[in-house]
Design a protein around this motif. Sequence first.
Motif, mmCIF file in Angstrom:
data_model
loop_
_atom_site.group_PDB
_atom_site.id
_atom_site.type_symbol
_atom_site.label_atom_id
_atom_site.label_comp_id
_atom_site.label_asym_id
_atom_site.label_seq_id
_atom_site.Cartn_x
_atom_site.Cartn_y
_atom_site.Cartn_z
ATOM 1 N N LEU A 63 0.815 -1.214 0.000
ATOM 2 C CA LEU A 63 0.000 0.000 0.000
ATOM 3 C C LEU A 63 0.850 1.265 0.000
ATOM 4 N N LYS A 64 2.006 1.195 0.604
ATOM 5 C CA LYS A 64 2.889 2.372 0.599
ATOM 6 C C LYS A 64 3.363 2.698 -0.819
ATOM 7 N N ALA A 65 3.532 1.689 -1.634
ATOM 8 C CA ALA A 65 3.898 1.930 -3.032
ATOM 9 C C ALA A 65 2.764 2.622 -3.774
ATOM 10 N N TYR A 66 1.524 2.230 -3.455
ATOM 11 C CA TYR A 66 0.371 2.882 -4.092
ATOM 12 C C TYR A 66 0.259 4.337 -3.639
ATOM 13 N N ARG A 67 0.523 4.589 -2.382
ATOM 14 C CA ARG A 67 0.470 5.969 -1.890
ATOM 15 C C ARG A 67 1.527 6.834 -2.571
ATOM 16 N N LYS A 68 2.704 6.296 -2.739
ATOM 17 C CA LYS A 68 3.781 7.051 -3.391
ATOM 18 C C LYS A 68 3.408 7.388 -4.828
ATOM 19 N N SER A 69 2.879 6.421 -5.557
ATOM 20 C CA SER A 69 2.490 6.664 -6.946
ATOM 21 C C SER A 69 1.259 7.557 -7.037
ATOM 22 N N PHE A 70 0.377 7.432 -6.040
ATOM 23 C CA PHE A 70 -0.843 8.234 -6.049
ATOM 24 C C PHE A 70 -0.516 9.728 -6.031
ATOM 25 N N ALA A 71 0.555 10.073 -5.345
ATOM 26 C CA ALA A 71 0.973 11.479 -5.298
ATOM 27 C C ALA A 71 1.333 11.998 -6.683
ATOM 28 N N ASP A 72 1.708 11.093 -7.583
ATOM 29 C CA ASP A 72 2.043 11.457 -8.966
ATOM 30 C C ASP A 72 0.885 11.138 -9.921
ATOM 31 N N LYS A 73 -0.292 10.902 -9.361
ATOM 32 C CA LYS A 73 -1.508 10.641 -10.132
ATOM 33 C C LYS A 73 -1.393 9.398 -11.005
ATOM 34 N N THR A 74 -0.840 8.359 -10.422
ATOM 35 C CA THR A 74 -0.711 7.105 -11.162
ATOM 36 C C THR A 74 -0.673 5.934 -10.180
ATOM 37 N N THR A 75 -0.391 4.757 -10.694
ATOM 38 C CA THR A 75 -0.276 3.545 -9.886
ATOM 39 C C THR A 75 1.121 2.966 -10.035
ATOM 40 N N PRO A 76 1.576 2.166 -9.053
ATOM 41 C CA PRO A 76 2.929 1.620 -9.165
ATOM 42 C C PRO A 76 3.064 0.579 -10.274
ATOM 43 N N TYR A 77 1.966 -0.052 -10.632
ATOM 44 C CA TYR A 77 1.993 -1.090 -11.658
ATOM 45 C C TYR A 77 0.906 -0.790 -12.686
ATOM 46 N N THR A 78 0.919 -1.492 -13.796
ATOM 47 C CA THR A 78 0.044 -1.154 -14.919
ATOM 48 C C THR A 78 -1.423 -1.124 -14.507
ATOM 49 N N PRO A 79 -2.096 -0.007 -14.693
ATOM 50 C CA PRO A 79 -3.516 0.084 -14.356
ATOM 51 C C PRO A 79 -4.393 -0.487 -15.468
ATOM 52 N N ALA A 80 -5.635 -0.756 -15.129
ATOM 53 C CA ALA A 80 -6.610 -1.244 -16.110
ATOM 54 C C ALA A 80 -7.280 -0.023 -16.742
ATOM 55 N N VAL A 81 -6.660 0.488 -17.790
ATOM 56 C CA VAL A 81 -7.049 1.784 -18.361
ATOM 57 C C VAL A 81 -8.518 1.793 -18.788
ATOM 58 N N SER A 82 -8.954 0.787 -19.524
ATOM 59 C CA SER A 82 -10.325 0.780 -20.030
ATOM 60 C C SER A 82 -11.346 0.743 -18.901
ATOM 61 N N LEU A 83 -11.025 0.047 -17.828
ATOM 62 C CA LEU A 83 -11.933 0.006 -16.690
ATOM 63 C C LEU A 83 -12.016 1.365 -16.003
ATOM 64 N N VAL A 84 -10.923 2.095 -15.991
ATOM 65 C CA VAL A 84 -10.957 3.435 -15.400
ATOM 66 C C VAL A 84 -11.796 4.374 -16.265
ATOM 67 N N PHE A 85 -11.729 4.220 -17.596
ATOM 68 C CA PHE A 85 -12.653 4.952 -18.467
ATOM 69 C C PHE A 85 -14.101 4.678 -18.035
ATOM 70 N N GLY A 86 -14.395 3.398 -17.846
ATOM 71 C CA GLY A 86 -15.745 3.014 -17.441
ATOM 72 C C GLY A 86 -16.100 3.546 -16.061
ATOM 73 N N LEU A 87 -15.140 3.530 -15.149
ATOM 74 C CA LEU A 87 -15.384 4.009 -13.791
ATOM 75 C C LEU A 87 -15.746 5.493 -13.784
ATOM 76 N N ALA A 88 -15.096 6.263 -14.638
ATOM 77 C CA ALA A 88 -15.428 7.685 -14.720
ATOM 78 C C ALA A 88 -16.880 7.879 -15.147
ATOM 79 N N GLU A 89 -17.346 7.040 -16.082
ATOM 80 C CA GLU A 89 -18.737 7.145 -16.517
ATOM 81 C C GLU A 89 -19.691 6.658 -15.420
ATOM 82 N N VAL A 90 -19.281 5.642 -14.669
ATOM 83 C CA VAL A 90 -20.076 5.200 -13.526
ATOM 84 C C VAL A 90 -20.241 6.347 -12.533
#
Length: 384
Positions: free
Chosen positions: A226-253
């Motif tokens: 979780l500390k790795a996620y917090r560090k990347s979150f500060a840079d508006k990203t994730t430490p490992y490859t995100p599920a881009v298409s699902l995030v598109f869908g999440l924004a519409e949700v």
Amino acid sequence: MFADKMILRIPGPTPIPPRVQQAMNQPMIGHRSGQFSDLFASTAERLRPYFGTSGDVFILAGSGTSALEMSVVNTLQPGEEAAVLVSGAFGERFAKICERYGIVVHRLEVPWGEAVTAEKLATFLADKPSVQAVFATYCETSTGVQNPIRELAQVVREKSDALFIVDAVSCLGAVACEMDEWGVDIVVTGSQKAFMLPTGLAFLAASKRAWEVIDRKKPLAFYLDLKAYRKSFADKTTPYTPAVSLVFGLAEVCNMLEEEGLPAIIKRHELMRDMTRAAMRALNIPLMAQDEFAAATVTSCHPQDAFDPEQLRKVLKNHHNIVIAGGQQHLKGKIFRIGHMGYCEPLDVLQVVAAIELSLRQIGAPAELGAGVKAAQEVLLTHV
């Protein structure tokens, strides 16, 4: 019958709105691009109201279970003690995750179909001063029970110094959750339930108190650090490859949820619960959960010896293109469960109730056609 018109009325995955499907079909973009970073950061911030927190909500590529495991491996070490409240299959899953990492687990078990009450938890914790985390399930999908998280959180605060960690996978986004106000330390959920997305995203929010513990611990996993996620979150990203298409869908949700408003969403799910329960009672089908602890997102029915639930499910699927869920573990073949969450509205409840009535008659079970529908309609009329 249209083969592609299968109607899911299970407690997840749930149907996906067409506008969310369209959003996920957008052309792929770079997962380290500024365009994605802006989308990711803004969408994560829009999740806060559903957790009831002013803190960050972390998004990871994984199922809800990955977030359950994340909550364990960042807060506890082998040999430390945890209390796990087990009221069904998913409370048991929390216990198994803890045990896999060498954590000493104290199970507070109640019969399936019952809720864990504040009184039971207070008694249970009284002689366990070394417990460092208490794990609970908000909606126990396997039984249709919604545990009283607010009251349980109060007990944890009064009776221990433990963190209170909640699995809200099958209800967050459909029920009230005020983690900051209630004193809940970690809440986790997944994308394929009330958030109306395919499986593949998990979400986690942690309190300041939880972070004080997390910062002192060495995480027991690499991907779920979780500390790795917090560090990347500060840079508006994730430490490992995100599920881009699902995030598109999440924004519409998030667009859809904001258009309806959380109070209306909560009322809609409570209405569908009440309609479903009234219908089952009118059809003389016993319910597993008491009214006080009935889940807003799934109703579990126990016909006992009146008819075979698996026969009912088979006819519903093969003749009416409607899928409902069966039982799990020792309840397999003994109960059926109706999901009513996410992209679901009161008229959908009338549809599944009508189909259940027909299917009961088709398998030779006693059922008065229209009795369940009428009962559900009468509940609906009090809200229109």
